[in-house]
Design a protein around this motif. Structure first.
Motif, PDB file in Angstrom:
ATOM      1  N   MET A 139       1.409  -1.647   0.033  1.00 24.72           N
ATOM      2  CA  MET A 139       0.188   0.116  -0.258  1.00 24.72           C
ATOM      3  C   MET A 139       0.473   1.468  -0.417  1.00 24.72           C
ATOM      4  N   LYS A 140       1.856   1.458   0.907  1.00 31.34           N
ATOM      5  CA  LYS A 140       3.087   2.440   1.078  1.00 31.34           C
ATOM      6  C   LYS A 140       3.557   2.476  -0.595  1.00 31.34           C
ATOM      7  N   ARG A 141       3.669   1.598  -0.912  1.00 32.53           N
ATOM      8  CA  ARG A 141       5.022   2.024  -2.746  1.00 32.53           C
ATOM      9  C   ARG A 141       2.996   2.422  -4.015  1.00 32.53           C
ATOM     10  N   ILE A 142       2.118   1.993  -3.554  1.00 25.96           N
ATOM     11  CA  ILE A 142       1.254   2.422  -4.466  1.00 25.96           C
ATOM     12  C   ILE A 142       1.001   4.049  -3.823  1.00 25.96           C
ATOM     13  N   THR A 143       1.072   4.527  -2.720  1.00 23.20           N
ATOM     14  CA  THR A 143       0.455   5.577  -2.628  1.00 23.20           C
ATOM     15  C   THR A 143       1.141   6.731  -2.967  1.00 23.20           C
ATOM     16  N   ALA A 144       2.784   6.135  -2.614  1.00 19.99           N
ATOM     17  CA  ALA A 144       4.278   7.319  -3.163  1.00 19.99           C
ATOM     18  C   ALA A 144       3.996   7.541  -4.007  1.00 19.99           C
ATOM     19  N   ALA A 145       3.830   5.585  -5.152  1.00 17.14           N
ATOM     20  CA  ALA A 145       4.191   5.893  -6.605  1.00 17.14           C
ATOM     21  C   ALA A 145       3.029   6.688  -7.274  1.00 17.14           C
ATOM     22  N   LEU A 146       1.808   6.452  -6.784  1.00 19.31           N
ATOM     23  CA  LEU A 146       1.074   8.113  -7.603  1.00 19.31           C
ATOM     24  C   LEU A 146       1.140   9.200  -7.150  1.00 19.31           C
ATOM     25  N   GLU A 147       0.162  10.075  -8.460  1.00 23.01           N
ATOM     26  CA  GLU A 147       0.571  11.321  -8.379  1.00 23.01           C
ATOM     27  C   GLU A 147      -1.598  11.336  -7.726  1.00 23.01           C
TER      28      GLU A 147
ATOM     29  N   GLY B 172     -12.975 -11.396   5.075  1.00 16.93           N
ATOM     30  CA  GLY B 172     -13.063 -12.923   4.880  1.00 16.93           C
ATOM     31  C   GLY B 172     -11.697 -12.604   3.394  1.00 16.93           C
ATOM     32  N   LEU B 173     -11.853 -11.601   2.626  1.00 16.61           N
ATOM     33  CA  LEU B 173     -10.405 -12.336   1.441  1.00 16.61           C
ATOM     34  C   LEU B 173      -8.886 -10.895   1.931  1.00 16.61           C
ATOM     35  N   ARG B 174      -8.846 -10.436   3.207  1.00 11.95           N
ATOM     36  CA  ARG B 174      -8.055 -10.183   3.351  1.00 11.95           C
ATOM     37  C   ARG B 174      -7.967  -9.385   4.187  1.00 11.95           C
ATOM     38  N   PRO B 175      -6.634  -8.898   5.471  1.00 12.64           N
ATOM     39  CA  PRO B 175      -6.522  -7.777   6.199  1.00 12.64           C
ATOM     40  C   PRO B 175      -7.712  -6.674   6.188  1.00 12.64           C
ATOM     41  N   LEU B 176      -8.285  -6.717   7.260  1.00 11.13           N
ATOM     42  CA  LEU B 176      -8.568  -4.731   7.272  1.00 11.13           C
ATOM     43  C   LEU B 176      -7.922  -4.121   8.208  1.00 11.13           C
ATOM     44  N   VAL B 177      -7.716  -3.153   7.326  1.00 10.71           N
ATOM     45  CA  VAL B 177      -6.838  -1.923   7.990  1.00 10.71           C
ATOM     46  C   VAL B 177      -7.800  -0.674   8.246  1.00 10.71           C
ATOM     47  N   PRO B 178      -7.472  -0.339   9.717  1.00  9.90           N
ATOM     48  CA  PRO B 178      -9.099   0.859  10.492  1.00  9.90           C
ATOM     49  C   PRO B 178      -8.548   1.947   8.934  1.00  9.90           C
ATOM     50  N   ALA B 179      -9.476   2.605   9.025  1.00  8.15           N
ATOM     51  CA  ALA B 179      -9.227   4.018   7.759  1.00  8.15           C
ATOM     52  C   ALA B 179      -8.561   5.259   8.203  1.00  8.15           C
ATOM     53  N   ALA B 180      -8.331   5.082   9.386  1.00  6.15           N
ATOM     54  CA  ALA B 180      -7.150   6.456   9.585  1.00  6.15           C
ATOM     55  C   ALA B 180      -5.876   5.714   9.186  1.00  6.15           C
ATOM     56  N   ARG B 181      -5.830   4.770   9.604  1.00  9.28           N
ATOM     57  CA  ARG B 181      -4.333   3.880   9.804  1.00  9.28           C
ATOM     58  C   ARG B 181      -3.859   4.042   7.870  1.00  9.28           C
ATOM     59  N   LEU B 182      -4.963   3.189   7.156  1.00  6.92           N
ATOM     60  CA  LEU B 182      -5.155   4.223   5.612  1.00  6.92           C
ATOM     61  C   LEU B 182      -5.024   5.535   4.839  1.00  6.92           C
ATOM     62  N   ARG B 183      -5.957   6.704   6.122  1.00  2.00           N
ATOM     63  CA  ARG B 183      -5.745   8.030   5.088  1.00  2.00           C
ATOM     64  C   ARG B 183      -3.793   8.400   5.681  1.00  2.00           C
ATOM     65  N   ASP B 184      -3.612   7.854   6.879  1.00  2.00           N
ATOM     66  CA  ASP B 184      -1.948   8.189   7.139  1.00  2.00           C
ATOM     67  C   ASP B 184      -1.120   7.057   6.004  1.00  2.00           C
ATOM     68  N   ILE B 185      -1.405   6.145   5.039  1.00  2.00           N
ATOM     69  CA  ILE B 185      -0.969   5.471   4.538  1.00  2.00           C
ATOM     70  C   ILE B 185      -0.797   6.113   3.209  1.00  2.00           C
ATOM     71  N   GLY B 186      -1.976   6.879   2.911  1.00  4.37           N
ATOM     72  CA  GLY B 186      -2.206   7.888   2.020  1.00  4.37           C
ATOM     73  C   GLY B 186      -2.911   7.727   1.096  1.00  4.37           C
ATOM     74  N   TYR B 187      -4.083   6.779   1.259  1.00  7.23           N
ATOM     75  CA  TYR B 187      -5.495   6.352   0.964  1.00  7.23           C
ATOM     76  C   TYR B 187      -6.762   7.579   1.345  1.00  7.23           C
ATOM     77  N   PRO B 188      -7.201   8.477   0.444  1.00 11.92           N
ATOM     78  CA  PRO B 188      -8.380   9.131   0.859  1.00 11.92           C
ATOM     79  C   PRO B 188      -9.690   8.403   1.637  1.00 11.92           C
ATOM     80  N   LEU B 189      -9.878   7.470   0.731  1.00 16.74           N
ATOM     81  CA  LEU B 189     -10.723   7.308   0.740  1.00 16.74           C
ATOM     82  C   LEU B 189     -10.808   5.193   0.913  1.00 16.74           C
ATOM     83  N   VAL B 190     -11.814   5.106   1.598  1.00 17.91           N
ATOM     84  CA  VAL B 190     -11.527   3.773   1.944  1.00 17.91           C
ATOM     85  C   VAL B 190     -12.937   2.884   1.587  1.00 17.91           C
ATOM     86  N   VAL B 191     -13.355   2.142   0.515  1.00 20.55           N
ATOM     87  CA  VAL B 191     -14.439   1.637   0.258  1.00 20.55           C
ATOM     88  C   VAL B 191     -14.848   0.151   0.998  1.00 20.55           C
ATOM     89  N   TYR B 192     -15.526  -0.476   1.605  1.00 26.73           N
ATOM     90  CA  TYR B 192     -16.032  -1.607   1.936  1.00 26.73           C
ATOM     91  C   TYR B 192     -17.865  -2.038   1.308  1.00 26.73           C
TER      92      TYR B 192
END
Length: 299
Positions: A194-202, A212-232
């Motif tokens: 995820m960090k590689r993705i957000t660092a590489a894109l403008e 059940g498909l992959r580990p769930l990461v809290p939205a606040a953590r995802l925002r810190d990583i660089g994702y402004p929007l999380v879809v469930y």
């Protein structure tokens, strides 16, 4: 003052510092649940709409069905709606018409993916990809089709599961350079990726969390990583399937739904969720108008 479009509202949310969560919905009542729970955006999943029609997510639904669902959802809520437009439902003209129709439905954004038509669900094996150049052309047709420049065209790639992370990032970068307003790289799970993705894109990139498909990461953590929007995308469908199957199993075995009574909504609660009081207020107002008209005639 001119009304701010849903696309503009979604862009403002993405640009804000707070993490934005968009739960998936697939009909009017699930859309209302999303808004009533306080979420600022909603998502319409193609998998969920297909499931509501008793079908798997293999691209069998066409533009008309998906747009009808989007229209029902958009008129049920006053928050921006992102819709899943699969691979555009066919050729270039299908993509063009899909953008026009989804924009007219009241949606704020759609995403197009780089699979051929018909597509396969991201969770399925055997996915295939179209070439990057073809996807870029698809994006450009979509951009040409929109009438509101704020309506967001999001490019989704399924390359991670097929070609690996480097290829997925390269595709997403090419898509944003072609004019896509945001991107989605499907199937990403590890925070390092995820960090590689957000660092590489403008431009903004969006992530999907699937139970059940992959580990769930809290939205606040995802925002810190660089994702402004999380879809469930499928959470409500998963909850519905579990609850309804459980109730039906108990009814089949026990001949009654007594055991489920504390786990279901009452009819009064459902009426409240659907804003039945609003229709009552309108009926009351209509009666007052009639009474006022009759009084004027008498005088």
């Amino acid at each position: 003052m001119p009304q701010i479009s849903m696309g503009a509202r979604l862009r403002a949310l993405i640009q804000s510092s707070a993490p934005v969560i968009a739960p998936g919905c697939y009909d009017g009542i699930t859309a209302r649940f999303v808004e009533q729970a306080g979420f600022s955006a909603a998502y319409m999943s193609g998998l969920c709409v297909a499931a509501a029609r008793g079908l798997p997510d293999v691209g069998v639904l066409g533009i008309d069905v998906m747009v009808d669902h989007a229209r029902v959802i958009a008129r049920s809520i006053d928050i921006p709606l992102i819709v899943d437009a699969d691979s555009g439902y066919g050729g270039a003209y299908n993509v063009y018409e899909a953008v026009r129709e989804f924009e007219r439905s009241g949606a704020a954004a759609l995403h197009l993916e780089d699979q051929p038509f018909p597509k396969r669900c991201a969770a399925m094996s055997g996915k295939k990809l179209i070439g990057t150049d073809e996807m870029i052309a698809r994006i450009r047709v979509a951009l040409d089709a929109r009438t509101d420049p704020e309506f967001m065209i999001i490019a989704r790639t399924d390359a991670f599961a097929v070609e690996g992370l480097d290829a997925a990032i390269a595709r997403a970068s090419a898509y944003e350079k072609a004019g896509a307003d945001a991107t989605i790289i499907m199937s990403v799970a590890a925070e390092a990726d995820m960090k590689r993705i957000t660092a590489a894109l403008e431009k903004p990139t969006i992530v999907m969390m699937v139970e059940g498909l992959r580990p769930l990461v809290p939205a606040a953590r995802l925002r810190d990583i660089g994702y402004p929007l999380v879809v469930y995308p499928v959470s409500l469908l998963q909850a519905q399937v579990h609850a309804q199957k459980t109730m039906l199993q108990a009814l089949s075995e026990e001949g009654t739904t007594q055991a489920s009574l504390g786990k279901t909504a009452t009819l009064d609660q459902i009426a409240e969720y659907l804003d039945l009081p609003k229709s009552t207020r309108i009926d009351d107002q209509f009666a007052r108008y009639q009474a006022e008209a009759a009084e004027r005639q008498e005088h």
